[in-house]
Design a protein around this motif. Structure first.
Motif, PDB file in Angstrom:
ATOM      1  N   TYR A 293     -15.787   1.292  -5.462  1.00 23.90           N
ATOM      2  CA  TYR A 293     -15.590   0.183  -6.050  1.00 23.90           C
ATOM      3  C   TYR A 293     -15.406  -1.123  -5.215  1.00 23.90           C
ATOM      4  CZ  TYR A 293     -13.585  -3.402  -9.620  1.00 23.90           C
ATOM      5  OH  TYR A 293     -13.595  -4.424 -10.629  1.00 23.90           O
ATOM      6  N   LEU A 294     -14.511  -0.998  -4.591  1.00 20.14           N
ATOM      7  CA  LEU A 294     -13.970  -1.835  -3.462  1.00 20.14           C
ATOM      8  C   LEU A 294     -15.128  -2.314  -2.527  1.00 20.14           C
ATOM      9  CD1 LEU A 294     -10.174  -0.763  -2.435  1.00 20.14           C
ATOM     10  CD2 LEU A 294     -11.036  -2.951  -3.976  1.00 20.14           C
ATOM     11  N   ALA A 295     -15.825  -1.490  -2.024  1.00 18.43           N
ATOM     12  CA  ALA A 295     -16.919  -1.571  -1.151  1.00 18.43           C
ATOM     13  C   ALA A 295     -18.165  -2.516  -1.931  1.00 18.43           C
ATOM     14  CB  ALA A 295     -17.536  -0.296  -0.753  1.00 18.43           C
ATOM     15  N   HIS A 296     -18.238  -1.904  -3.058  1.00 17.30           N
ATOM     16  CA  HIS A 296     -19.353  -2.689  -3.910  1.00 17.30           C
ATOM     17  C   HIS A 296     -18.978  -4.196  -3.894  1.00 17.30           C
ATOM     18  CE1 HIS A 296     -22.368  -3.020  -6.900  1.00 17.30           C
ATOM     19  NE2 HIS A 296     -21.436  -3.636  -7.854  1.00 17.30           N
ATOM     20  N   HIS A 297     -17.576  -4.264  -4.365  1.00 13.73           N
ATOM     21  CA  HIS A 297     -17.121  -5.702  -4.649  1.00 13.73           C
ATOM     22  C   HIS A 297     -16.779  -6.443  -3.237  1.00 13.73           C
ATOM     23  CE1 HIS A 297     -17.009  -4.293  -8.556  1.00 13.73           C
ATOM     24  NE2 HIS A 297     -17.027  -5.588  -9.011  1.00 13.73           N
ATOM     25  N   GLY A 298     -17.293  -6.063  -2.198  1.00 18.79           N
ATOM     26  CA  GLY A 298     -17.346  -6.953  -0.810  1.00 18.79           C
ATOM     27  C   GLY A 298     -16.362  -6.602   0.020  1.00 18.79           C
ATOM     28  N   PHE A 299     -15.243  -5.789  -0.286  1.00 19.45           N
ATOM     29  CA  PHE A 299     -14.387  -5.367   0.843  1.00 19.45           C
ATOM     30  C   PHE A 299     -15.116  -4.512   1.930  1.00 19.45           C
ATOM     31  CE2 PHE A 299     -11.858  -6.157  -2.885  1.00 19.45           C
ATOM     32  CZ  PHE A 299     -10.591  -7.031  -2.462  1.00 19.45           C
ATOM     33  N   ASP A 300     -15.103  -5.196   3.192  1.00 23.04           N
ATOM     34  CA  ASP A 300     -15.947  -4.728   4.270  1.00 23.04           C
ATOM     35  C   ASP A 300     -15.330  -3.057   4.753  1.00 23.04           C
ATOM     36  OD1 ASP A 300     -17.664  -6.577   3.942  1.00 23.04           O
ATOM     37  OD2 ASP A 300     -16.628  -7.992   5.285  1.00 23.04           O
ATOM     38  N   GLU A 301     -13.945  -3.218   5.015  1.00 18.67           N
ATOM     39  CA  GLU A 301     -13.389  -2.149   5.729  1.00 18.67           C
ATOM     40  C   GLU A 301     -12.591  -1.170   4.589  1.00 18.67           C
ATOM     41  OE1 GLU A 301     -12.097  -1.744   9.733  1.00 18.67           O
ATOM     42  OE2 GLU A 301     -12.283  -3.897   9.865  1.00 18.67           O
ATOM     43  N   VAL A 302     -13.383  -0.204   4.044  1.00 19.70           N
ATOM     44  CA  VAL A 302     -12.582   0.666   2.944  1.00 19.70           C
ATOM     45  C   VAL A 302     -12.804   2.185   3.482  1.00 19.70           C
ATOM     46  CG1 VAL A 302     -12.492   1.139   0.574  1.00 19.70           C
ATOM     47  CG2 VAL A 302     -12.950  -1.316   1.306  1.00 19.70           C
ATOM     48  N   TRP A 303     -11.770   2.782   3.264  1.00 14.78           N
ATOM     49  CA  TRP A 303     -11.777   4.230   3.704  1.00 14.78           C
ATOM     50  C   TRP A 303     -11.081   5.050   2.472  1.00 14.78           C
ATOM     51  CZ3 TRP A 303     -13.942   5.437   8.455  1.00 14.78           C
ATOM     52  CH2 TRP A 303     -14.019   4.538   9.396  1.00 14.78           C
ATOM     53  N   ASP A 304     -11.592   6.203   2.398  1.00 16.31           N
ATOM     54  CA  ASP A 304     -10.922   7.323   1.474  1.00 16.31           C
ATOM     55  C   ASP A 304     -10.373   8.309   2.249  1.00 16.31           C
ATOM     56  OD1 ASP A 304     -10.712   8.608  -0.924  1.00 16.31           O
ATOM     57  OD2 ASP A 304     -12.306   9.750  -0.528  1.00 16.31           O
ATOM     58  N   VAL A 305      -9.323   8.706   1.937  1.00 16.31           N
ATOM     59  CA  VAL A 305      -8.559  10.078   2.474  1.00 16.31           C
ATOM     60  C   VAL A 305      -9.205  11.295   1.543  1.00 16.31           C
ATOM     61  CG1 VAL A 305      -6.448  10.908   3.106  1.00 16.31           C
ATOM     62  CG2 VAL A 305      -6.839   8.501   3.362  1.00 16.31           C
ATOM     63  N   ILE A 306      -9.580  12.205   2.253  1.00 19.94           N
ATOM     64  CA  ILE A 306     -10.386  13.364   1.539  1.00 19.94           C
ATOM     65  C   ILE A 306      -9.077  14.269   1.253  1.00 19.94           C
ATOM     66  CG2 ILE A 306     -11.763  15.434   2.164  1.00 19.94           C
ATOM     67  CD1 ILE A 306     -13.257  13.492   4.085  1.00 19.94           C
ATOM     68  N   GLY A 307      -8.771  14.691   0.163  1.00 19.88           N
ATOM     69  CA  GLY A 307      -7.896  15.751  -0.272  1.00 19.88           C
ATOM     70  C   GLY A 307      -6.628  14.919  -0.506  1.00 19.88           C
ATOM     71  N   GLY A 308      -6.601  13.566  -0.531  1.00 12.64           N
ATOM     72  CA  GLY A 308      -5.486  12.857  -1.099  1.00 12.64           C
ATOM     73  C   GLY A 308      -4.049  13.471  -0.545  1.00 12.64           C
ATOM     74  N   ILE A 309      -2.896  13.137  -1.216  1.00  9.93           N
ATOM     75  CA  ILE A 309      -1.581  13.423  -0.990  1.00  9.93           C
ATOM     76  C   ILE A 309      -1.302  14.844  -0.795  1.00  9.93           C
ATOM     77  CG2 ILE A 309      -0.645  13.251  -3.057  1.00  9.93           C
ATOM     78  CD1 ILE A 309       1.215  11.385  -0.487  1.00  9.93           C
ATOM     79  N   ASP A 310      -2.353  15.711  -1.544  1.00  5.41           N
ATOM     80  CA  ASP A 310      -2.122  17.108  -1.624  1.00  5.41           C
ATOM     81  C   ASP A 310      -2.452  17.664  -0.178  1.00  5.41           C
ATOM     82  OD1 ASP A 310      -1.385  19.470  -3.303  1.00  5.41           O
ATOM     83  OD2 ASP A 310      -3.286  20.175  -3.082  1.00  5.41           O
ATOM     84  N   ALA A 311      -3.576  17.328   0.063  1.00  2.00           N
ATOM     85  CA  ALA A 311      -4.000  17.593   1.479  1.00  2.00           C
ATOM     86  C   ALA A 311      -3.118  17.346   2.675  1.00  2.00           C
ATOM     87  CB  ALA A 311      -5.397  17.292   1.958  1.00  2.00           C
ATOM     88  N   TRP A 312      -2.369  15.981   2.506  1.00  2.00           N
ATOM     89  CA  TRP A 312      -1.461  15.819   3.300  1.00  2.00           C
ATOM     90  C   TRP A 312      -0.024  16.755   3.400  1.00  2.00           C
ATOM     91  CZ3 TRP A 312      -1.292  12.089   7.307  1.00  2.00           C
ATOM     92  CH2 TRP A 312      -0.147  11.599   7.664  1.00  2.00           C
ATOM     93  N   SER A 313       0.077  17.067   2.124  1.00  2.00           N
ATOM     94  CA  SER A 313       1.623  18.271   2.170  1.00  2.00           C
ATOM     95  C   SER A 313       1.114  19.292   2.807  1.00  2.00           C
ATOM     96  CB  SER A 313       1.526  18.090   0.632  1.00  2.00           C
ATOM     97  OG  SER A 313       2.720  19.183   0.239  1.00  2.00           O
ATOM     98  N   LEU A 314      -0.256  19.825   2.409  1.00  2.00           N
ATOM     99  CA  LEU A 314      -0.687  21.161   2.934  1.00  2.00           C
ATOM    100  C   LEU A 314      -0.843  21.198   4.443  1.00  2.00           C
ATOM    101  CD1 LEU A 314      -2.886  22.280   0.191  1.00  2.00           C
ATOM    102  CD2 LEU A 314      -0.758  23.217   0.720  1.00  2.00           C
ATOM    103  N   GLU A 315      -1.406  19.880   4.859  1.00  2.00           N
ATOM    104  CA  GLU A 315      -1.725  20.024   6.333  1.00  2.00           C
ATOM    105  C   GLU A 315      -1.018  19.225   7.350  1.00  2.00           C
ATOM    106  OE1 GLU A 315      -5.999  18.948   6.910  1.00  2.00           O
ATOM    107  OE2 GLU A 315      -6.498  19.657   4.848  1.00  2.00           O
ATOM    108  N   MET A 316      -0.110  18.370   6.675  1.00  2.00           N
ATOM    109  CA  MET A 316       0.494  17.274   7.734  1.00  2.00           C
ATOM    110  C   MET A 316       2.053  17.477   7.671  1.00  2.00           C
ATOM    111  SD  MET A 316      -2.022  16.279   9.381  1.00  2.00           S
ATOM    112  CE  MET A 316      -1.506  15.082  10.514  1.00  2.00           C
TER     113      MET A 316
END
Length: 111
Positions: free
Chosen positions: A81-104
């Protein structure tokens, strides 16, 4: 839309520290109470996905925005949505906070 694995997140944030990246958490307040991610070198911004359209003015247009949610579904939608609305540098974290908890950080509660 660009995506980051949780194992890449800290290096990405460090590499972009001069730009003061925003870690945009799109989860609901009750979710943040259970497990919030605060990382040095970032500006944390909590905007639930349902409030995003009315709060776009809170997002910087001159810094990377890294979107985070529970498992990565909502954050992927928000990043697109943000990329579509003109925000140039947008990133998504794969797996979210759950992956962070499991891996990090196993001390971060899972829900």
């Amino acid at each position: 839309m660009r995506r980051l694995r949780v194992a890449e997140l800290q290096d990405f944030l460090q590499a972009h520290a001069q730009q003061q990246p925003v870690l945009l958490d799109v989860r609901e307040p009750w979710e943040l109470e259970r497990a919030a991610l605060r990382l040095p070198g970032t500006r944390a911004l909590d905007i639930p996905m349902g409030e995003l359209t009315s709060r776009l003015n809170e997002l910087p247009d001159d810094a990377p925005i890294v979107c985070l949610c529970h498992h990565g579904v909502r954050s992927a939608h928000v990043a697109a949505y943000l990329a579509h609305h003109g925000f140039d540098e947008v990133w998504d974290v794969i797996g979210g906070i759950d992956a962070w908890s499991l891996e990090m950080d196993r001390s971060l509660p899972r829900y």
